[in-house]
Design a protein around this motif. Structure first.
Motif, mmCIF file in Angstrom:
data_model
loop_
_atom_site.group_PDB
_atom_site.id
_atom_site.type_symbol
_atom_site.label_atom_id
_atom_site.label_comp_id
_atom_site.label_asym_id
_atom_site.label_seq_id
_atom_site.Cartn_x
_atom_site.Cartn_y
_atom_site.Cartn_z
ATOM 1 N N LEU A 80 7.637 7.637 -62.255
ATOM 2 C CA LEU A 80 6.262 7.840 -62.694
ATOM 3 C C LEU A 80 5.588 8.953 -61.905
ATOM 4 O O LEU A 80 4.808 9.747 -62.440
ATOM 5 C CB LEU A 80 5.476 6.530 -62.550
ATOM 6 C CG LEU A 80 4.036 6.527 -63.087
ATOM 7 C CD1 LEU A 80 4.027 6.800 -64.587
ATOM 8 C CD2 LEU A 80 3.369 5.199 -62.787
ATOM 9 N N ARG A 81 5.911 9.070 -60.651
ATOM 10 C CA ARG A 81 5.301 10.084 -59.805
ATOM 11 C C ARG A 81 5.877 11.480 -60.054
ATOM 12 O O ARG A 81 5.173 12.480 -59.942
ATOM 13 C CB ARG A 81 5.541 9.713 -58.347
ATOM 14 C CG ARG A 81 4.340 9.921 -57.462
ATOM 15 C CD ARG A 81 4.556 9.410 -56.055
ATOM 16 N NE ARG A 81 5.914 9.058 -55.699
ATOM 17 C CZ ARG A 81 6.804 9.947 -55.255
ATOM 18 N NH1 ARG A 81 6.526 11.199 -55.159
ATOM 19 N NH2 ARG A 81 8.035 9.534 -54.936
ATOM 20 N N CYS A 82 7.177 11.478 -60.399
ATOM 21 C CA CYS A 82 7.844 12.776 -60.538
ATOM 22 C C CYS A 82 7.797 13.324 -61.968
ATOM 23 O O CYS A 82 8.059 14.515 -62.173
ATOM 24 C CB CYS A 82 9.298 12.670 -60.089
ATOM 25 S SG CYS A 82 9.500 12.254 -58.344
ATOM 26 N N GLU A 83 7.543 12.479 -62.949
ATOM 27 C CA GLU A 83 7.577 12.932 -64.335
ATOM 28 C C GLU A 83 6.341 13.775 -64.651
ATOM 29 O O GLU A 83 5.214 13.388 -64.345
ATOM 30 C CB GLU A 83 7.653 11.720 -65.277
ATOM 31 C CG GLU A 83 7.801 12.079 -66.739
ATOM 32 C CD GLU A 83 9.066 12.869 -66.989
ATOM 33 O OE1 GLU A 83 8.968 13.951 -67.601
ATOM 34 O OE2 GLU A 83 10.167 12.421 -66.567
ATOM 35 N N GLN A 84 6.538 14.929 -65.317
ATOM 36 C CA GLN A 84 5.449 15.847 -65.664
ATOM 37 C C GLN A 84 5.069 15.726 -67.137
ATOM 38 O O GLN A 84 3.927 16.038 -67.507
ATOM 39 C CB GLN A 84 5.881 17.293 -65.354
ATOM 40 C CG GLN A 84 6.266 17.517 -63.907
ATOM 41 C CD GLN A 84 5.112 17.244 -62.949
ATOM 42 O OE1 GLN A 84 3.935 17.508 -63.291
ATOM 43 N NE2 GLN A 84 5.424 16.706 -61.778
ATOM 44 N N ASP A 85 6.007 15.290 -67.964
ATOM 45 C CA ASP A 85 5.734 15.150 -69.390
ATOM 46 C C ASP A 85 4.810 13.960 -69.604
ATOM 47 O O ASP A 85 5.118 12.834 -69.213
ATOM 48 C CB ASP A 85 7.048 14.962 -70.141
ATOM 49 C CG ASP A 85 6.855 15.037 -71.657
ATOM 50 O OD1 ASP A 85 5.708 14.903 -72.115
ATOM 51 O OD2 ASP A 85 7.871 15.206 -72.360
ATOM 52 N N LEU A 86 3.643 14.214 -70.260
ATOM 53 C CA LEU A 86 2.639 13.151 -70.423
ATOM 54 C C LEU A 86 3.160 12.030 -71.324
ATOM 55 O O LEU A 86 2.878 10.851 -71.088
ATOM 56 C CB LEU A 86 1.352 13.753 -71.008
ATOM 57 C CG LEU A 86 0.633 14.763 -70.103
ATOM 58 C CD1 LEU A 86 -0.626 15.283 -70.795
ATOM 59 C CD2 LEU A 86 0.261 14.117 -68.783
ATOM 60 N N GLU A 87 3.917 12.389 -72.357
ATOM 61 C CA GLU A 87 4.422 11.355 -73.268
ATOM 62 C C GLU A 87 5.420 10.438 -72.558
ATOM 63 O O GLU A 87 5.368 9.212 -72.680
ATOM 64 C CB GLU A 87 5.082 12.026 -74.475
ATOM 65 C CG GLU A 87 5.538 11.027 -75.518
ATOM 66 C CD GLU A 87 6.131 11.717 -76.736
ATOM 67 O OE1 GLU A 87 6.702 10.991 -77.586
ATOM 68 O OE2 GLU A 87 6.045 12.958 -76.835
ATOM 69 N N LYS A 88 6.338 11.040 -71.797
ATOM 70 C CA LYS A 88 7.295 10.226 -71.052
ATOM 71 C C LYS A 88 6.608 9.417 -69.970
ATOM 72 O O LYS A 88 6.998 8.286 -69.665
ATOM 73 C CB LYS A 88 8.368 11.120 -70.430
ATOM 74 C CG LYS A 88 9.411 11.602 -71.415
ATOM 75 C CD LYS A 88 10.565 12.269 -70.689
ATOM 76 C CE LYS A 88 11.658 12.668 -71.665
ATOM 77 N NZ LYS A 88 12.820 13.287 -70.991
ATOM 78 N N LYS A 89 5.530 10.027 -69.379
ATOM 79 C CA LYS A 89 4.801 9.309 -68.337
ATOM 80 C C LYS A 89 4.168 8.043 -68.900
ATOM 81 O O LYS A 89 4.165 6.980 -68.266
ATOM 82 C CB LYS A 89 3.758 10.226 -67.729
ATOM 83 C CG LYS A 89 3.319 9.845 -66.342
ATOM 84 C CD LYS A 89 2.601 10.987 -65.680
ATOM 85 C CE LYS A 89 2.362 10.668 -64.204
ATOM 86 N NZ LYS A 89 1.757 11.804 -63.485
ATOM 87 N N ALA A 90 3.610 8.140 -70.116
ATOM 88 C CA ALA A 90 3.015 6.965 -70.745
ATOM 89 C C ALA A 90 4.090 5.908 -71.028
ATOM 90 O O ALA A 90 3.865 4.699 -70.872
ATOM 91 C CB ALA A 90 2.306 7.377 -72.038
ATOM 92 N N PHE A 91 5.287 6.368 -71.438
ATOM 93 C CA PHE A 91 6.382 5.428 -71.704
ATOM 94 C C PHE A 91 6.840 4.724 -70.417
ATOM 95 O O PHE A 91 7.136 3.528 -70.414
ATOM 96 C CB PHE A 91 7.544 6.199 -72.347
ATOM 97 C CG PHE A 91 8.719 5.329 -72.682
ATOM 98 C CD1 PHE A 91 8.646 4.350 -73.673
ATOM 99 C CD2 PHE A 91 9.922 5.470 -71.998
ATOM 100 C CE1 PHE A 91 9.727 3.563 -73.966
ATOM 101 C CE2 PHE A 91 11.007 4.677 -72.289
ATOM 102 C CZ PHE A 91 10.914 3.714 -73.282
ATOM 103 N N ILE A 92 6.851 5.496 -69.319
ATOM 104 C CA ILE A 92 7.232 4.889 -68.033
ATOM 105 C C ILE A 92 6.209 3.841 -67.627
ATOM 106 O O ILE A 92 6.550 2.766 -67.110
ATOM 107 C CB ILE A 92 7.373 5.985 -66.966
ATOM 108 C CG1 ILE A 92 8.544 6.915 -67.314
ATOM 109 C CG2 ILE A 92 7.621 5.361 -65.592
ATOM 110 C CD1 ILE A 92 8.651 8.115 -66.392
ATOM 111 N N ARG A 93 4.907 4.140 -67.866
ATOM 112 C CA ARG A 93 3.863 3.159 -67.521
ATOM 113 C C ARG A 93 4.034 1.880 -68.347
ATOM 114 O O ARG A 93 3.811 0.780 -67.858
ATOM 115 C CB ARG A 93 2.485 3.760 -67.769
ATOM 116 C CG ARG A 93 2.074 4.807 -66.746
ATOM 117 C CD ARG A 93 0.639 5.259 -66.987
ATOM 118 N NE ARG A 93 0.247 6.259 -66.013
ATOM 119 C CZ ARG A 93 -0.202 5.971 -64.787
ATOM 120 N NH1 ARG A 93 -0.290 4.707 -64.425
ATOM 121 N NH2 ARG A 93 -0.542 6.935 -63.958
#
Length: 707
Positions: free
Chosen positions: A644-657
């Motif tokens: 979550l901290r290292c991901e820059q892609d907003l869509e993938k970040k939302a999926f990680i959350r």
């Protein structure tokens, strides 16, 4: 059809044809094919041959089984044959001695002077033979000197052979001892025959004329058997002392003859003197007259004097005279109950009688038979005997040992016998098929044997409460033996955690059967298994952590596409089985799941680990299980936080959350709830892990996961 055979005569003809010496299978089949009308005839003929084969096999099995049973019975009878034959020989020898002694006594009454003269001649021919009655008083000092010289030459016999006025040396000489089974020479011995016993001593290697004590045999229980010459084995004779026997070789035939004659003569003299002494002691003796007192008035009402010891104890009864021989017969015939009944009868008769010298000597002779009876009963309970028949097979010997006052020895031998039986039963189990099947057999054999042993112990030792502590110690040692076999098959073979859990569950269920008799060994099996179970939990924890790290390294943070509705339905059932009831909110259109494959696999693996670990749970494993769960969860949580901290892609970040929310809000509460249900109390470490922070804080500048 020519080949059509009936069940009677046709079957016999077929059997004779197949059993003939010149039978040729190829020619027989060729002829059969030519004469048959079709396939049906061949099939019928084949069935007849098959039936004949099965009949022959069954007949062979019956013959083998019958011969095997006869072999076992014959071996058992042979094992008793030696003792029975010895006892028969001993009884015949004693009867012969008694008859000769009676004849000699009658002759002595008519011609005492001739008997005394014969004794004098025998003494002149051999200086070690006893002197005549006329010279006995004059030679008493010489006999004492001879006995003292014997005590000085033989080391270790001073306490066993005390000096007494009636004991004297009859005969002595060197002999060679041979093994009774293999007829191999063992050692050179020197035998000293006295008027009441035979002393066997071995020569000291560095001291000429000096000997060391080896054995002492009373003449009452000694039988002499002449061994037929069989070159190169010659000039031998056997001494039988139940339950053992020894073979000796003389220097030549003359010395052998002297030994046989002097042994028999001494035994007869001993039996005759013993009988005379008992008869004389049994005769009533007049009481000495009391001095009269002229100043005292004669009182006719005065109480009589109490009887003397000789008057009070009547040992001339026929059953008392024959008691030692009756005991020998009972022991030889394995009538242990009859032997103990005779001993109880004697103890009851002599219970309140004074201990005169005659009573002491009678008890000494009886005590020798008691030792023989005890040795036989101990042999019956030895682990080397047949262990078939279960615990009840030992009841006879145990009960008689208890009646003899040997309850402690009976308890020890009974438990040792049962330990050997349990060990043999475990070793005979064949390791075949699945591990769980073997554990079922192992638990059934062990705990059934333990339960039967406990019930038999309670029956045999109901009146000896002090023996129960020995049984508890034995049960613990037996449980250790069981756990060794259990662990070797379950834990040493690296079985899966689910298999280990099922095996431990089976063992616990069988262990609870012992509560029927008030015996709870659950804590013992827990204490013995705790080390192996800890090792299994930690090993499986390491496997889960390695698998999770491997999946994390390949994580692409993409939704799962199960391709078919059946696969999606199967995943729903699996997650529902893991305790995740709201899994439908994470499913999307068609066959999509709004979770990562890594998170879903982690959830299933963690819940499976928890379920299997709870089957193995007991209080000693609480911290091991809790720490293992925390370590496994931290690996997944830290990976999500790092991604979550290292991901820059907003869509993938939302999926990680979304995956992080599933872990913290769904998986961790389910783990915490299931742990509390299985253990019975909440886990503070799991609560702290869930409540501290949904996303773990790490160094913002770091790009590695903290594990």
């Amino acid at each position: 059809m020519a080949l059509s055979l009936g069940e009677g005569g046709g079957g016999s003809r077929l059997r004779r044809q197949l059993e003939s010496g010149g039978f040729a299978a190829a020619e027989y089949v060729k002829q059969l094919s030519q004469q048959s009308d079709g396939d049906r005839d061949l099939q019928e003929h084949r069935q007849r041959i098959q039936a004949l084969s099965e009949e022959t096999a069954q007949s062979l099995k019956r013959n083998v089984y019958q011969n095997y049973r006869q072999f076992i019975e014959t071996a058992r009878e042979i094992s008793y044959l030696e003792s029975e034959m010895y006892q028969l020989s001993h009884i015949l020898t004693e009867q012969k001695g008694i008859m000769e002694a009676v004849t000699q006594a009658l002759l002595l009454q008519g011609d005492r002077e001739d008997a005394a003269l014969g004794a004098c001649r025998a003494a002149a021919a051999d200086p070690f033979l006893p002197l005549s009655a006329k010279e006995a008083a004059a030679s008493e000092e010489g006999r004492q000197r001879t006995l003292t010289t014997l005590l000085e030459k033989v080391e270790g016999c001073g306490d066993l052979l005390p000096e007494s006025p009636g004991k004297y040396l009859v005969y002595n000489g060197d002999l060679l001892e041979y093994d009774a089974d293999h007829m191999a020479q063992i050692q050179r011995v020197h035998a000293f025959l006295m008027n009441d016993c035979l002393l066997v001593a071995t020569a000291l290697p560095n001291r000429r004329g000096a000997y060391r004590y080896d054995a002492l045999y009373p003449l009452d229980g000694l039988a002499v058997v002449n061994v037929k010459d069989n070159p190169p084995m010659k000039d031998m004779f056997k001494l039988l002392m139940f339950p053992e026997s020894r073979i000796f070789q003389a220097e030549n035939a003359k010395i052998k003859k002297e030994w046989l004659e002097v042994l028999e003569e001494t035994k007869r003299s001993r039996a005759l003197s013993e009988k005379r002494r008992l008869e004389q002691e049994a005769l009533p003796r007049p009481a000495p007259p009391e001095p009269s007192n002229p100043f005292e008035e004669d009182d006719g009402e005065e109480d009589e004097e109490p009887p003397t010891e000789e008057e009070a104890v009547d040992l001339s009864l026929e059953w008392i005279q024959e008691l030692p021989e009756d005991l020998d017969v009972c022991i030889a015939q394995r009538d242990f109950e009859g032997a103990v009944d005779l001993l109880d009868k004697l103890n009851e008769y002599l219970g309140d009688k004074p201990a005169s010298q005659a009573v002491k000597e009678l008890r000494a002779r009886v005590d020798e038979r008691v030792r023989q009876l005890t040795d036989v009963l101990v042999f019956e309970l030895s682990p080397g005997r047949s262990l078939r028949g279960g615990p009840r097979a030992t009841r006879r010997a145990v009960s008689q040992l208890i009646r003899l006052g040997q309850s402690t020895k009976a308890c020890e031998l009974f438990l040792r016998n049962r330990a050997g039986a349990v060990r043999t039963a475990i070793r005979q189990l064949r390791i075949e098929g699945a591990t769980l099947l073997y554990i079922h057999k192992l638990c059934h054999v062990f705990f059934t044997s333990l339960l039967e042993t406990a019930r038999e112990f309670e029956t045999d030792f109901a009146g000896n409460s002090g023996c129960y502590s020995a049984f508890v110690v034995w049960a613990r040692a037996s449980m250790r033996m069981f756990v060794d076999a259990f662990s070797k098959q379950v834990f040493d073979s690296k079985e899966s955690l689910s298999t280990a859990a099922e095996c431990v569950k089976v063992a616990k269920e069988h262990c609870k059967q012992l509560s029927e008799i008030g015996l709870d060994l659950t804590f013992i099996i827990h204490a013995l298994l705790v080390k192996d179970i800890k090792g299994a939990l930690q090993s499986y924890k390491d496997i889960i952590i390695e698998a999770t790290k491997h999946r994390n390294s390949e994580e692409m943070w993409r939704r799962m596409n199960l391709m078919t509705p059946e696969a999606l339905g199967k995943l729903r059932e699996e997650m529902r089985g893991c305790g995740v009831g709201n899994f439908d909110q994470y499913t999307g259109d068609d066959c999509w799941v709004n979770l990562s494959y890594t998170v879903v696999a982690f959830t299933k693996q963690t819940m499976a680990f928890l379920e299997e670990a709870l089957k193995l749970y007991f209080p000693e494993l609480h911290m091991v299980l809790l720490e293992s769960l925390v370590e496994i969860i931290l690996v997944a949580v830290q990976h999500v936080d790092y991604s979550l901290r290292c991901e820059q892609d907003l869509e993938k970040k939302a999926f990680i959350r979304q995956n992080a929310s599933f872990l913290y809000e769904t998986v961790l509460p389910v783990v915490e709830k299931r742990f509390e249900e299985g253990v019975g109390k909440p886990a503070k470490q799991l609560q702290d892990l869930r409540n501290a922070s949904r996303l773990m804080r790490v160094n913002p500048e770091s790009t590695t996961s903290v594990v």
